[in-house]
Design an enzyme around this catalytic site. Structure first.
Site, mmCIF file in Angstrom:
data_model
loop_
_atom_site.group_PDB
_atom_site.id
_atom_site.type_symbol
_atom_site.label_atom_id
_atom_site.label_comp_id
_atom_site.label_asym_id
_atom_site.label_seq_id
_atom_site.Cartn_x
_atom_site.Cartn_y
_atom_site.Cartn_z
ATOM 1 N N SER A 99 6.478 -15.832 72.749
ATOM 2 C CA SER A 99 5.646 -16.968 72.362
ATOM 3 C C SER A 99 6.387 -17.804 71.338
ATOM 4 C CB SER A 99 4.300 -16.502 71.823
ATOM 5 O OG SER A 99 4.497 -15.605 70.768
ATOM 6 N N GLY A 100 6.064 -19.085 71.324
ATOM 7 C CA GLY A 100 6.666 -19.994 70.360
ATOM 8 C C GLY A 100 5.566 -20.705 69.612
ATOM 9 N N ALA A 101 5.937 -21.750 68.906
ATOM 10 C CA ALA A 101 4.976 -22.451 68.067
ATOM 11 C C ALA A 101 3.783 -22.970 68.896
ATOM 12 C CB ALA A 101 5.673 -23.591 67.344
ATOM 13 N N PHE A 102 4.075 -23.571 70.035
ATOM 14 C CA PHE A 102 2.996 -24.146 70.862
ATOM 15 C C PHE A 102 3.044 -23.621 72.292
ATOM 16 C CE2 PHE A 102 4.590 -27.327 67.840
ATOM 17 C CZ PHE A 102 3.540 -27.266 66.947
ATOM 18 N N VAL A 140 4.990 -17.457 76.846
ATOM 19 C CA VAL A 140 5.849 -17.251 78.014
ATOM 20 C C VAL A 140 5.379 -15.992 78.737
ATOM 21 C CG1 VAL A 140 8.229 -16.961 78.810
ATOM 22 C CG2 VAL A 140 7.773 -18.335 76.779
ATOM 23 N N ASP A 160 20.174 -25.842 67.971
ATOM 24 C CA ASP A 160 19.403 -24.712 67.447
ATOM 25 C C ASP A 160 20.004 -23.405 67.959
ATOM 26 O OD1 ASP A 160 17.441 -23.411 66.016
ATOM 27 O OD2 ASP A 160 15.859 -23.717 67.494
HETATM 28 N N1 LIG Z 1 13.457 -17.553 80.409
HETATM 29 C C1 LIG Z 1 12.964 -16.605 79.623
HETATM 30 N N2 LIG Z 1 13.018 -15.314 79.992
HETATM 31 C C2 LIG Z 1 12.505 -14.349 79.176
HETATM 32 N N3 LIG Z 1 11.929 -14.587 78.000
HETATM 33 C C3 LIG Z 1 11.838 -15.855 77.586
HETATM 34 C C4 LIG Z 1 12.349 -16.926 78.367
HETATM 35 N N4 LIG Z 1 12.131 -18.081 77.707
HETATM 36 C C5 LIG Z 1 11.521 -17.743 76.568
HETATM 37 N N5 LIG Z 1 11.341 -16.408 76.483
HETATM 38 C C6 LIG Z 1 10.711 -15.667 75.378
HETATM 39 O O1 LIG Z 1 9.702 -16.460 74.808
HETATM 40 C C7 LIG Z 1 9.997 -16.752 73.438
HETATM 41 C C8 LIG Z 1 9.571 -18.177 73.128
HETATM 42 O O2 LIG Z 1 10.276 -19.069 73.972
HETATM 43 P P1 LIG Z 1 10.954 -20.368 73.406
HETATM 44 O O3 LIG Z 1 11.862 -19.993 72.264
HETATM 45 O O4 LIG Z 1 11.560 -21.138 74.502
HETATM 46 O O5 LIG Z 1 9.672 -21.113 72.882
HETATM 47 P P2 LIG Z 1 9.535 -22.125 71.699
HETATM 48 O O6 LIG Z 1 8.145 -22.648 71.753
HETATM 49 O O7 LIG Z 1 10.625 -23.117 71.779
HETATM 50 O O8 LIG Z 1 9.732 -21.167 70.473
HETATM 51 P P3 LIG Z 1 9.986 -21.557 68.970
HETATM 52 O O9 LIG Z 1 8.726 -22.209 68.494
HETATM 53 O O10 LIG Z 1 10.242 -20.206 68.336
HETATM 54 O O11 LIG Z 1 11.185 -22.453 68.960
HETATM 55 C C9 LIG Z 1 11.477 -16.495 73.284
HETATM 56 O O12 LIG Z 1 11.794 -16.092 71.977
HETATM 57 C C10 LIG Z 1 11.725 -15.393 74.288
HETATM 58 O O13 LIG Z 1 11.418 -14.151 73.717
#
Ligand SMILES: Nc1ncnc2c1ncn2[C@@H]1O[C@H](COP(=O)(O)OP(=O)(O)OP(=O)(O)O)[C@@H](O)[C@H]1O
Length: 384
Positions: free
Chosen positions: A35-38, A41, A173
């Site tokens: 998961s990320g800020a918004f 996954v 990043d």
């Molecule tokens: N293609 C993928 N395969 C497996 N896991 C993934 C994949 N993409 C993302 N994830 C998992 O989901 C998490 C969140 O994805 P991502 O970093 O793209 O989101 P974000 O919203 O940009 O996060 P942040 O707010 O931390 O920058 C990742 O840290 C990773 O653990």
């Protein structure tokens, strides 16, 4: 009561997402893989019907011999307007621009409605580089990866970053958490949320992006910066983290960070002088003094990786050793275009001069490396 209400809402939202994915040809599982800020996954499965309509997806998954994908669901209704207007479109266009490379996570397609945007991504199921470094350190009872493994991973990362730069994209990043590993131990550069077009060769950027520990000094000093050179600094931090299990500069305040950066990295005993030289070449305060990507790839410390590739490639040639299975439809470019890479400074050191001469022969091996998968044992944890 409040928590129960929240849970109900989450369940309803999840069911909506299941339906929205199914309408678009994907079976969403309840397995949340990040998961990320918004965003959240989830693991999902592409239907045969979807594969028939999406050749990008079909050719890649056929090669992988499974139908699993990662679906990143961005809650655009909850995210700030600037995120949906600026950063999300940039993430999508950067992923489209960097398609297709073995070491860059693939975006197969997107679909959206008024509340959510869905990114259908290549699955990298073995966690991130940070988890891998921590797990390996614990297993070895010694911080960091073996230099040999770090070399192999850096090789793939340099190839991925070169592909991005040659496609006109700066990542901005680069950090261990954004480097994923797949089930074949193959590195996948991900999270292009801060990526941007590098534009003209000498155009400068001004937005602060990334995580302080990996951020180049010129950005911390709020100067206008060259995105490619800033990415090179982050590569130096990542290499340091791989071989020592620590961050080179750890300080919350930018002023404190700058003080440490000016002093330069310190190394653990036993780290090879070649590796130290490569890290120092990347962690140069002056952006233009940093090694260019092609100099990193041909650095003395990197040559064993090139040599290993060369040998395995020879083995793969019919009649020259055990046959490697080439799966149709899995070809992705490793665009490590030496001619278009930014010319770096002449370092003057004998090692680097020799490296430049040695740089020609590994190119073919690197291209063939696009098919190769490798194994690593990976378990998850955070920096200690
Ligand atoms: N293609 C993928 N395969 C497996 N896991 C993934 C994949 N993409 C993302 N994830 C998992 O989901 C998490 C969140 O994805 P991502 O970093 O793209 O989101 P974000 O919203 O940009 O996060 P942040 O707010 O931390 O920058 C990742 O840290 C990773 O653990």
């Amino acid at each position: 009561m409040k928590a129960a209400g929240r849970k109900k809402l989450d369940q309803r939202a999840f069911l909506e997402q299941v339906h929205e994915c199914r309408d678009n040809g994907y079976l969403l599982s309840s397995k949340k893989i990040g998961s990320g800020a918004f965003s959240k996954v989830y693991l999902a499965y592409a239907t045969q019907e979807r594969m028939r309509h999406n050749s990008k997806l079909a050719s890649d998954l056929r090669g992988k011999r499974h139908t699993m994908v990662a679906i990143k669901i961005v809650s655009t209704a909850e995210a700030p307007a600037e995120f949906s207007r600026k950063f999300l479109p940039r993430e999508i266009s950067s992923l489209n621009a960097t398609y297709k490379h073995l070491n860059v996570v693939q975006l197969y397609e997107t679909f959206a409605n008024s509340r959510r945007t869905y990114l259908v991504l290549e699955l990298a199921a073995h966690g991130d580089l940070l988890e891998h470094i921590n797990a390996t350190s614990a297993h070895r009872r010694c911080p960091g990866l073996e230099e040999e493994e770090a070399r192999r991973l850096l090789w793939q990362l340099v190839s991925a970053v070169a592909h991005c730069h040659n496609s006109g994209i700066v990542h901005r990043d680069l950090k261990c958490e954004n480097i994923l590993l797949d089930d074949r131990g193959c590195l996948k550069l991900s999270d292009f949320g801060f990526a941007n077009r590098s534009g003209l060769k000498n155009s400068l950027l001004s937005t602060f992006c990334g995580s302080v520990a990996y951020t180049a000094p010129e950005i911390l000093m709020s100067k206008k910066y060259n995105g490619e050179q800033a990415d090179l600094w982050s590569l130096g931090v990542i290499l340091y983290a791989m071989v020592t299990g620590k961050l080179p500069f750890k300080e919350c305040q930018p002023h404190g960070m700058l003080y440490l950066m000016r002093r330069g990295p310190t190394f653990r005993p036993g780290l090879s002088p070649e590796c130290q030289d490569l890290i120092r070449g990347l962690l140069q305060l002056r952006p233009r003094a940093r090694l260019a990507l092609q100099q990193v790839a041909t650095h003395h410390w990197m040559l064993p990786a090139a040599h290993a590739l060369f040998c395995t490639t020879l083995c793969a040639i019919p009649g020259r050793g055990p046959q490697k299975r080439k799966t149709p439809g899995t070809h992705k470019e490793l665009s490590f275009d030496l001619s278009s890479s930014r010319a770096g400074p002449s370092s003057g050191g004998s090692t680097r001069t020799e490296d430049k001469r040695a740089g020609g022969w590994w190119w073919g091996a690197l291209q063939r490396e696009a098919w190769k998968g490798r194994e690593t044992g990976i378990h998850g944890r955070r920096w200690h």
